[in-house]
Structures are given as structure tokens and as C-alpha cells.
Design an enzyme around this catalytic site. Structure first.
Site, PDB file in Angstrom:
ATOM      1  N   ASN A   1      -7.516  -2.896  14.307  1.00  0.00           N
ATOM      2  CA  ASN A   1      -8.950  -3.159  13.697  1.00  0.00           C
ATOM      3  C   ASN A   1      -9.004  -4.226  12.912  1.00  0.00           C
ATOM      4  O   ASN A   1      -9.933  -4.781  12.390  1.00  0.00           O
ATOM      5  CB  ASN A   1      -9.784  -1.913  12.941  1.00  0.00           C
ATOM      6  CG  ASN A   1      -8.843  -1.541  11.715  1.00  0.00           C
ATOM      7  OD1 ASN A   1      -7.788  -2.311  11.233  1.00  0.00           O
ATOM      8  ND2 ASN A   1      -9.243  -0.291  11.040  1.00  0.00           N
TER       9      ASN A   1
ATOM     10  N   ASP B   1       0.843  -1.210   0.100  1.00  0.00           N
ATOM     11  CA  ASP B   1       0.115  -0.066   0.067  1.00  0.00           C
ATOM     12  C   ASP B   1       0.961   1.074   0.176  1.00  0.00           C
ATOM     13  O   ASP B   1       2.152   1.323   0.258  1.00  0.00           O
ATOM     14  CB  ASP B   1      -1.049  -0.058   1.371  1.00  0.00           C
ATOM     15  CG  ASP B   1      -0.352  -0.624   2.618  1.00  0.00           C
ATOM     16  OD1 ASP B   1       0.997  -0.437   2.515  1.00  0.00           O
ATOM     17  OD2 ASP B   1      -1.225  -1.044   3.537  1.00  0.00           O
TER      18      ASP B   1
ATOM     19  N   HIS C   1      -7.211  -4.892   9.940  1.00  0.00           N
ATOM     20  CA  HIS C   1      -6.864  -4.761   8.742  1.00  0.00           C
ATOM     21  C   HIS C   1      -5.507  -5.319   8.235  1.00  0.00           C
ATOM     22  O   HIS C   1      -4.861  -5.466   9.130  1.00  0.00           O
ATOM     23  CB  HIS C   1      -6.831  -3.224   8.202  1.00  0.00           C
ATOM     24  CG  HIS C   1      -5.683  -2.317   8.939  1.00  0.00           C
ATOM     25  ND1 HIS C   1      -5.927  -0.967   8.693  1.00  0.00           N
ATOM     26  CD2 HIS C   1      -4.343  -2.839   8.848  1.00  0.00           C
ATOM     27  CE1 HIS C   1      -4.521  -0.609   9.171  1.00  0.00           C
ATOM     28  NE2 HIS C   1      -3.739  -1.443   9.066  1.00  0.00           N
TER      29      HIS C   1
ATOM     30  N   GLU D   1      -9.727  -2.250   4.805  1.00  0.00           N
ATOM     31  CA  GLU D   1     -10.260  -1.845   6.297  1.00  0.00           C
ATOM     32  C   GLU D   1     -11.434  -2.667   6.474  1.00  0.00           C
ATOM     33  O   GLU D   1     -12.198  -2.997   5.623  1.00  0.00           O
ATOM     34  CB  GLU D   1     -10.607  -0.503   6.331  1.00  0.00           C
ATOM     35  CG  GLU D   1      -9.255   0.581   6.064  1.00  0.00           C
ATOM     36  CD  GLU D   1      -8.384   0.626   7.443  1.00  0.00           C
ATOM     37  OE1 GLU D   1      -8.471  -0.213   8.240  1.00  0.00           O
ATOM     38  OE2 GLU D   1      -7.869   1.582   7.607  1.00  0.00           O
TER      39      GLU D   1
END
Ligand code: F6R
Length: 243
Positions: free
Chosen positions: A138, A67, A140, A145
Site C-alpha cells: 500500500n 518499527d 507504506h 500507513e
């Protein structure tokens, strides 16, 4: 899934580096999927050390990063381009043309063209042999996400508030954290021959518990890794505390 719990960050980093080094010795033209963030920094430092000691050769290696922020030029000190050169690429004999990081500011491409080209290049290279992953608080992976559904392909994503908050430690203020990123989708990640997931510290304990609970949900993207036949998870004791 093969879970290894080690004492601390240093041990995680050494173990991860020796796994990557072993794969590189088996296959000189290894296709490596790479992550950024705090977690793999120690692994990269160990790989650089092994390279300097003459144990590794990256001349035939191809890399694909997971990313990159959008709205941050590649030269920005907090871009993932800068991170990768600082921690790895500037110190090893990888060919510049074999380095791939998602980016659409480079050739004035639209985001969708840049994403399409990125996926095509991964396919042309024969897919990823070894994908290194960190995990978000979280759950990810990459910047995929939590959501009700997840794209297979590389795509533009709005970062979750937890991610913006977690990554604000790298910026002077939370307002400076980019809100958008390009991320590899679940397709290339799940097609990788081997996935190496790393995690360190108590802040990752909950995400790891949710990810390996036996349930699969796109609301915890790392839980999809339970469907992959070849996942190695190396975590330190604090990260493993709820497993
Ligand atoms: C980074 C990436 C992210 C990070 C995750 C954990 O390229 O894809 O999924 O791996 O946000 O970040 P750290 O390691 O900083 O806790």
C-alpha cells in the site's frame, strides 16, 4: 532519485549490501536505519558474509530499526527484535548497546515515553546516515500507513488491513498478526543523509508506480521520498514493471 533496476532478488540484495558496505568503509561510526521483512533478508545475508570474510567492521556502528509490533514480546519468534538478531546482529561485531529497536515492553515505559526516548536518541546520535527501507503493497514505509496526515515523530500506529494481510504469511493465521506497532515517523527518515529503498516482486509494482509518479501524498507514504535529495532505489525487474 537514482533508480537501478536489476534482474532479480539476489542481484538486488548484493547491490544493496555493497552500497551499505561502501558507506561503512567511508564512515566507521555509521548510523544505520534498518528495515525488517522479506526484502532486506538477502542484503543482511550478504553483509554477514562480507563481515565473516573480514571486509567489514561494525564495532562503531549504531542502528535504529524502523518499527516493532506492539502486543508481541521481543522474544516472540515473529518479533522484529528476533528477526534482527537472527539475520544480522547475532553474526556481526556490533555492540549490543548500539542496537536500537522501538519497544515499550522493556522498561515498563508508556508508548508515548518510549517513542519520545527513541526520537531523542536518534537526535543525540546525530541522525541517521543511511536509512534502508522496504515498501508495503500500500506504499507504506516503516509502518507509516496511508492516511490523510502522517506524524513526524515515532508513534503508535494501527496497522492497515493490507499490511495485516501481507504479514499474515509469517504467522499461523491472520488472527495472530498484531494489530498495532511502534514506528519511526517521517521526520528521522526524511532527515537521513541517504535513503536506500529496496523492492522485489510484482506485488510491489503498483506501490512503486504510485510512489514515484510525480505526485506527493500521505495516502502513499513512500511518495514523500520524492522530496528527499538523496534516494537510491534498487528494485528487481518485476517490481519495476510499472515504472
Ligand atoms: C519493516 C517495514 C516495512 C516493510 C514492508 C515490506 O521493518 O518497515 O515497511 O519494509 O512492509 O515488507 P516485505 O519486505 O516483507 O515485503
Amino acid at each position: 532519485m537514482k533508480l537501478t533496476v536489476v534482474q532479480d532478488y539476489d542481484q538486488m540484495s548484493k547491490k544493496a549490501a555493497s552500497l551499505v558496505a561502501g558507506k561503512l568503509k567511508e564512515k566507521k561510526d555509521l548510523v544505520l536505519g534498518l528495515a525488517t521483512g522479506s526484502t532486506p533478508e538477502g542484503m543482511y545475508a550478504n553483509l554477514v558474509k562480507m563481515y565473516r570474510e573480514g571486509h567489514l567492521d561494525f564495532s562503531l556502528v549504531t542502528t535504529f530499526n524502523l518499527d516493532e509490533y506492539v502486543d508481541l514480546c521481543p522474544q516472540h519468534p515473529q518479533s522484529y527484535h528476533t528477526y534482527m538478531y537472527k539475520h544480522l546482529f547475532d553474526h556481526i561485531n556490533i555492540k549490543p548497546e548500539n542496537i536500537n529497536i522501538p519497544c515499550y515492553t522493556k522498561n515498563n515505559l508508556s508508548a508515548s515515553d518510549a517513542c519520545r526516548d527513541y526520537d531523542q536518541k536518534i537526535v543525540q546520535t546525530g541522525g541517521i546516515d543511511l536509512q534502508v527501507l522496504g515498501i508495503g503493497v500500500n506504499g507504506h514505509i516503516g509502518f507509516n500507513e496511508p492516511a490523510s496526515s502522517l506524524p513526524i515523530s515515532t508513534h503508535l500506529v494501527e496497522l492497515a488491513s493490507e499490511t495485516i494481510e501481507a504479514n499474515s504469511r509469517f504467522f499461523n493465521s491472520i488472527e495472530q498478526v498484531p494489530r498495532r506497532a511502534l514506528t519511526m515517523g517521517l521526520g528521522p527518515i526524511m532527515h537521513a543523509g541517504l535513503i536506500l529503498l529496496l523492492a522485489s516482486g510484482g506485488s510491489k509494482a503498483h506501490a512503486l508506480k504510485e510512489s514515484f509518479s510525480g505526485l506527493v501524498t500521505t495516502e502513499v507514504p513512500a511518495s514523500l521520498l520524492q522530496l528527499h535529495p538523496n534516494v537510491v532505489v534498487i528494485v528487481d525487474r518485476d517490481a519495476a514493471s510499472l515504472l
